[in-house]
Motif scaffolding. Structure first.
Motif, PDB file in Angstrom:
ATOM      1  N   PRO A 351     -11.299  -7.241  -6.412  1.00 23.30           N
ATOM      2  CA  PRO A 351     -10.341  -7.780  -5.346  1.00 23.30           C
ATOM      3  C   PRO A 351      -9.561  -6.701  -4.802  1.00 23.30           C
ATOM      4  CG  PRO A 351      -9.957  -9.213  -7.377  1.00 23.30           C
ATOM      5  CD  PRO A 351     -10.991  -8.119  -7.728  1.00 23.30           C
ATOM      6  N   SER A 352      -9.188  -5.813  -5.641  1.00 21.44           N
ATOM      7  CA  SER A 352      -7.977  -4.768  -5.238  1.00 21.44           C
ATOM      8  C   SER A 352      -8.176  -4.220  -3.927  1.00 21.44           C
ATOM      9  CB  SER A 352      -7.865  -3.895  -6.399  1.00 21.44           C
ATOM     10  OG  SER A 352      -7.447  -4.560  -7.333  1.00 21.44           O
ATOM     11  N   PRO A 380      -3.922  -7.382  -2.692  1.00 24.11           N
ATOM     12  CA  PRO A 380      -4.334  -7.213  -4.389  1.00 24.11           C
ATOM     13  C   PRO A 380      -4.233  -5.623  -4.499  1.00 24.11           C
ATOM     14  CG  PRO A 380      -5.710  -8.564  -2.782  1.00 24.11           C
ATOM     15  CD  PRO A 380      -4.978  -7.924  -1.692  1.00 24.11           C
ATOM     16  N   VAL A 381      -3.510  -5.372  -5.651  1.00 26.76           N
ATOM     17  CA  VAL A 381      -3.501  -4.026  -5.941  1.00 26.76           C
ATOM     18  C   VAL A 381      -3.366  -3.796  -7.491  1.00 26.76           C
ATOM     19  CG1 VAL A 381      -0.978  -4.165  -5.687  1.00 26.76           C
ATOM     20  CG2 VAL A 381      -1.740  -2.143  -5.757  1.00 26.76           C
ATOM     21  N   GLU A 382      -3.655  -2.858  -7.937  1.00 27.11           N
ATOM     22  CA  GLU A 382      -3.526  -2.560  -9.410  1.00 27.11           C
ATOM     23  C   GLU A 382      -3.330  -1.088  -9.630  1.00 27.11           C
ATOM     24  OE1 GLU A 382      -7.533  -2.485 -11.776  1.00 27.11           O
ATOM     25  OE2 GLU A 382      -8.348  -3.109  -9.754  1.00 27.11           O
TER      26      GLU A 382
ATOM     27  N   ARG B  31      -5.507 -18.308  -9.390  1.00 28.65           N
ATOM     28  CA  ARG B  31      -6.458 -17.444  -9.093  1.00 28.65           C
ATOM     29  C   ARG B  31      -6.078 -16.309  -8.022  1.00 28.65           C
ATOM     30  NH1 ARG B  31     -11.880 -18.494  -8.986  1.00 28.65           N
ATOM     31  NH2 ARG B  31     -11.722 -20.535  -9.462  1.00 28.65           N
ATOM     32  N   GLU B  35      -6.260 -12.358  -8.889  1.00 30.93           N
ATOM     33  CA  GLU B  35      -6.932 -11.541  -7.955  1.00 30.93           C
ATOM     34  C   GLU B  35      -5.699 -10.221  -7.153  1.00 30.93           C
ATOM     35  OE1 GLU B  35      -9.614 -13.373  -5.301  1.00 30.93           O
ATOM     36  OE2 GLU B  35     -10.797 -13.810  -7.264  1.00 30.93           O
ATOM     37  N   LYS B  36      -4.639 -10.826  -6.959  1.00 34.01           N
ATOM     38  CA  LYS B  36      -3.470  -9.954  -6.450  1.00 34.01           C
ATOM     39  C   LYS B  36      -3.400  -8.748  -7.443  1.00 34.01           C
ATOM     40  CE  LYS B  36      -2.407 -11.477  -2.482  1.00 34.01           C
ATOM     41  NZ  LYS B  36      -2.042 -12.790  -2.324  1.00 34.01           N
ATOM     42  N   ASN B  37      -3.579  -8.919  -8.723  1.00 38.59           N
ATOM     43  CA  ASN B  37      -3.588  -7.889  -9.961  1.00 38.59           C
ATOM     44  C   ASN B  37      -4.687  -7.204 -10.140  1.00 38.59           C
ATOM     45  OD1 ASN B  37      -0.400  -8.124 -10.916  1.00 38.59           O
ATOM     46  ND2 ASN B  37      -1.037 -10.022 -10.209  1.00 38.59           N
ATOM     47  N   GLY B  38      -5.754  -7.564  -9.377  1.00 32.95           N
ATOM     48  CA  GLY B  38      -6.969  -6.677  -9.627  1.00 32.95           C
ATOM     49  C   GLY B  38      -7.877  -7.170 -10.598  1.00 32.95           C
ATOM     50  N   PHE B  39      -7.656  -8.526 -10.974  1.00 32.06           N
ATOM     51  CA  PHE B  39      -8.707  -9.031 -11.933  1.00 32.06           C
ATOM     52  C   PHE B  39      -9.809  -9.500 -11.069  1.00 32.06           C
ATOM     53  CE2 PHE B  39      -4.738  -8.900 -14.569  1.00 32.06           C
ATOM     54  CZ  PHE B  39      -5.365  -8.612 -15.666  1.00 32.06           C
ATOM     55  N   MET B  40     -11.102  -9.264 -11.705  1.00 35.77           N
ATOM     56  CA  MET B  40     -12.433  -9.648 -11.059  1.00 35.77           C
ATOM     57  C   MET B  40     -12.809 -11.160 -11.720  1.00 35.77           C
ATOM     58  SD  MET B  40     -14.536  -6.233 -11.339  1.00 35.77           S
ATOM     59  CE  MET B  40     -14.417  -6.105 -12.835  1.00 35.77           C
ATOM     60  N   PRO B  41     -13.366 -11.978 -10.923  1.00 38.23           N
ATOM     61  CA  PRO B  41     -13.823 -13.162 -11.409  1.00 38.23           C
ATOM     62  C   PRO B  41     -14.938 -13.084 -12.077  1.00 38.23           C
ATOM     63  CG  PRO B  41     -14.169 -13.001  -9.140  1.00 38.23           C
ATOM     64  CD  PRO B  41     -13.403 -11.853  -9.465  1.00 38.23           C
ATOM     65  N   ILE B  42     -15.166 -13.685 -13.390  1.00 40.25           N
ATOM     66  CA  ILE B  42     -16.346 -13.857 -14.139  1.00 40.25           C
ATOM     67  C   ILE B  42     -16.629 -15.025 -14.472  1.00 40.25           C
ATOM     68  CG2 ILE B  42     -17.660 -13.152 -16.044  1.00 40.25           C
ATOM     69  CD1 ILE B  42     -17.290 -10.541 -14.669  1.00 40.25           C
ATOM     70  N   THR B  43     -17.919 -15.581 -14.123  1.00 40.12           N
ATOM     71  CA  THR B  43     -18.056 -17.195 -14.773  1.00 40.12           C
ATOM     72  C   THR B  43     -19.224 -16.892 -15.590  1.00 40.12           C
ATOM     73  OG1 THR B  43     -17.125 -18.204 -12.637  1.00 40.12           O
ATOM     74  CG2 THR B  43     -18.535 -19.581 -13.917  1.00 40.12           C
ATOM     75  N   ILE B 102     -20.337  -1.571 -16.733  1.00 37.66           N
ATOM     76  CA  ILE B 102     -18.924  -1.862 -16.430  1.00 37.66           C
ATOM     77  C   ILE B 102     -18.097  -0.567 -16.585  1.00 37.66           C
ATOM     78  CG2 ILE B 102     -16.927  -2.697 -17.806  1.00 37.66           C
ATOM     79  CD1 ILE B 102     -18.789  -4.936 -19.005  1.00 37.66           C
ATOM     80  N   ALA B 103     -17.148  -0.849 -15.426  1.00 35.40           N
ATOM     81  CA  ALA B 103     -16.311   0.324 -15.234  1.00 35.40           C
ATOM     82  C   ALA B 103     -14.906  -0.158 -16.312  1.00 35.40           C
ATOM     83  CB  ALA B 103     -16.043   0.573 -13.985  1.00 35.40           C
ATOM     84  N   PRO B 105     -11.015   0.766 -17.928  1.00 40.41           N
ATOM     85  CA  PRO B 105     -10.703  -0.738 -18.364  1.00 40.41           C
ATOM     86  C   PRO B 105     -11.209  -1.881 -17.576  1.00 40.41           C
ATOM     87  CG  PRO B 105      -8.621   0.422 -17.302  1.00 40.41           C
ATOM     88  CD  PRO B 105      -9.727   1.363 -17.305  1.00 40.41           C
ATOM     89  N   LYS B 107     -11.081  -5.557 -16.299  1.00 38.08           N
ATOM     90  CA  LYS B 107     -10.341  -6.658 -15.997  1.00 38.08           C
ATOM     91  C   LYS B 107     -11.091  -7.756 -15.455  1.00 38.08           C
ATOM     92  CE  LYS B 107      -6.217  -5.077 -14.100  1.00 38.08           C
ATOM     93  NZ  LYS B 107      -5.401  -4.644 -12.744  1.00 38.08           N
TER      94      LYS B 107
END
Lengths: 443, 443
Positions: A351-352, A380-382, B31, B35-43, B102-103, B105, B107
């Protein structure tokens, strides 16, 4: 190598993060449209009593029952429970549980997974998400609801499928069953005929004719059925031609006309809904309006959203007659088809919008501040927080599809600026700190 | 009466629509911050292989295994699967499945239900939603991630708990275990001491002292432990006092200092995070930073969000050392406590801002148009579509908490206006059609 088989169990797939992001965007549009139309969210448990699920159509071959490996002595409260296989039976149970608190007409939506132990095969999942809306009346329910529900679906796909054309095809079960009765088709055969006719779009004219003949109908009757279900033209032309056959069931026709009329009052684009006399829907419980939604030019994908009107939601649970009308989007199946047919774009995993990169040890703390600042602008930024060469950090941004890197080194610290790099084009631009918000807005 | 028991199975509750709406708002804030912190959603799937779940801490007494009532001959693909009991083991399996794509780190966030066949009791659910974030490193992972993860939690609760004060309490496992080693507490006893100390907030000084003595520690040692874990003051004061004991493990102290420093660089309000040397976290796998989050003034509710740093996410599945840091919000439990304690307001059931009511038969079609128009302004709105007296229609709006009714009858049709009724105050206002958008905006 690990001794464990870590793959997903058969029939239980997972999206890539990029697909998941599309999935989340779709859910949020679907949810927004449902709520813009006054549907309330209801999330029933994944687990219901086995006997309740079985009594409303649960297929014992497909239903997942819960057991524990070690059952504690005397604790039987886990047994007899099973996983829901749709949102309709849980809705019926919800209504039964809350009958006295519900304000009718009851408009609810449900979004979430359902589970079916089907034979695993391509395009079939054992866990998949469905997005359902239903309006339930107490005793009666006006036909305008049938139009409203179709209008909701049209609002959803107008937002989700920009450019792609789709059409909600509408029919009324009573028209078809009435027509078959006029043709003197036996009551016990009607269900079969409905199922055959329902496949017209999928298997085509020839095969439907063959199937009708094979089930024992005469050539004349088969021909009449095909002529009828293949009537084409504008919505008004189709109804006129159908009426001319003299074999039309009046109630069904009037209901369908009323639904079309309401759709027009609701301001729905006439190109988005179409009378189709071949639509029957397989399920027994539909009794009036039926819908299917197809992508124009990709009819082979099948219906992307279906539903209809039913007379009886939950009489076995409530002792009351509760008619309803509802529609369901099989979102997991739909998106998996659309991804495969490349009809929906999957872009980046992350999302970044920005990856903040420290080009020197001394810039690290400043980079934390800068990311917080950019986040406060709403983006969104990291930060890249590991001690890696800058090339590795760009690789990370590329792999996740993060479109911009914000780079700060000792030079930038002393000049109070950042470097903004467009990861796709490779172009880089110096931005002074005080212009940051303004410059990011331009992107 | 129905012969069916339609109640929810024990331990599987459901929200009211009004509660569910709060729940949905919380999920959407959570959510958004993730996402604003760059975490990707995984379900990941609800279902994983039983042996994989068991090998990473699955409790066979609580794990739900899937069976089908009737198993088709030769189809064994359903057996050996069970429902996930947390998001961590599925994350480990996901990483093992996708190790090469996977890249790092890595997140990711996960929001969704997990299932545990615990003994049913008040406040305990067998199905509940957890919202997790984790950052996974390949080989190494910088300590700045420990700060970033805490900052995410603080961003979330700053948005969700306006007015309510909360604090993220931070410690480092190494400080506690190092301190206990200096006190010559036996290695095998340390786990026990950690568990006892971890309850300090919940059960208080006296009881902790009693428990420490009961497990066989001397009065002197017990006293030292309590003095240490009860050190208070500002973050810097606590660290200084702890250092003065001369019993501080250096690595743990330096790690904690680095995390605090990064939190400051991230611009996090110092009132929102607090060193607390009593925080231990029960789970074995935490090896460094540990967090708990409590509501100031409602500490009795327990931790509303916990987590920490671990050395090994998935070595048994991947053969690789993958350290990580993560934190989890037990949303179902948390909201159910907050609703009960009336710390979160539950307002109306319906998302609709407006109920459009036709006061005459002739106004019905116009009302459909008006609702569509109001929706096009961006507001949630619905029509009352049944043939009921206007009093019944107001009752419906009241029951669902819809704040405004828009009423159109023959008079309004001829005057090209609507009546806007505030359902709470009962006041009514005539609005001419062309001013509708402007007037609704004022509300």
């Amino acid at each position: 190598m690990s001794k464990y088989n870590v793959s997903c169990p058969s029939g239980f797939p997972e999206w890539t993060p990029a697909e998941e992001r599309v999935y989340q965007q779709w859910v949020s549009v679907i949810r927004d449209v449902f709520e813009k139309n006054g549907f309330m969210p209801i999330t029933t448990p994944l687990v219901e009593r086995e006997e309740n699920l079985l009594s409303k159509g649960g297929n014992p071959k497909e239903m997942y029952v819960l057991k524990r490996i070690l059952d504690e002595e005397g604790d039987n409260s886990h047994s007899g429970n099973a996983l829901r296989f749709d949102h309709t039976v849980p809705l019926a149970l919800y209504v039964a549980r809350h009958l006295n608190d519900i304000a009718f007409p009851f408009k609810r939506y449900a979004i979430g997974p359902v589970l079916r132990g089907e034979r695993a095969q391509k395009g079939r999942f054992r866990q998949f998400d469905q997005c359902d809306i239903d309006v339930i009346g107490s005793g009666e329910l006006s036909l305008a609801n049938d139009a409203m529900v179709a209008a909701v679906i049209i609002q959803i796909f107008e937002r989700l499928l920009e450019g792609e054309k789709f059409v909600v095809r509408i029919n009324n079960r009573k028209i078809l069953t009435g027509f078959f009765e006029q043709l003197k088709i036996k009551k016990k055969d009607i269900k079969n005929v409905l199922a055959i006719v329902d496949d017209l779009e999928k298997i085509g004219h020839e095969k439907v004719q063959k199937n009708l003949l094979e089930m024992g109908l005469s050539e004349t009757v088969s021909k009449k059925i095909l002529e009828f279900t293949e009537i084409s033209g504008t919505n008004d032309e189709i109804l006129k031609k159908a009426e001319k056959t003299g074999l039309l069931q009046k109630t069904g026709l009037n209901e369908l006309k009323e639904v079309l009329q309401a759709l027009r009052f609701l301001g729905v684009d006439e190109k988005k809904f179409k009378v189709d006399l071949s639509i029957a829907r397989g399920l027994d419980y539909y009794t009036g309006t039926v819908y299917e939604t197809t992508l124009v030019g990709s009819e082979g994908l099948g219906s992307i959203c279906s539903g209809g009107r039913y007379d009886d939601l939950a009489e076995i649970f409530t002792g009351k007659k509760l008619p309803g009308v509802g529609i369901s989007i099989g979102l997991t199946r739909l998106l998996s088809k659309l991804f495969e047919a490349k009809l929906v774009n999957v872009d980046r995993s992350s999302p970044s919008h920005f990856l903040v990169i420290a080009a020197s040890e001394g810039a690290k703390s400043k980079c934390l501040k800068i990311a917080s600042l950019i986040r406060s602008f709403g983006y969104p930024v990291e930060n890249y927080l590991e001690d890696k060469k800058i090339g590795k950090q760009f690789e990370y941004a590329d792999k996740l599809g993060i479109p911009y890197a914000v780079i700060v080194g000792d030079d930038e610290l002393s000049k109070k600026c950042v470097q903004l790099k467009n990861m796709k084009s490779g172009t880089q631009k110096e931005i002074v700190a005080k212009d940051l918000e303004k410059e990011l807005k331009k992107l």
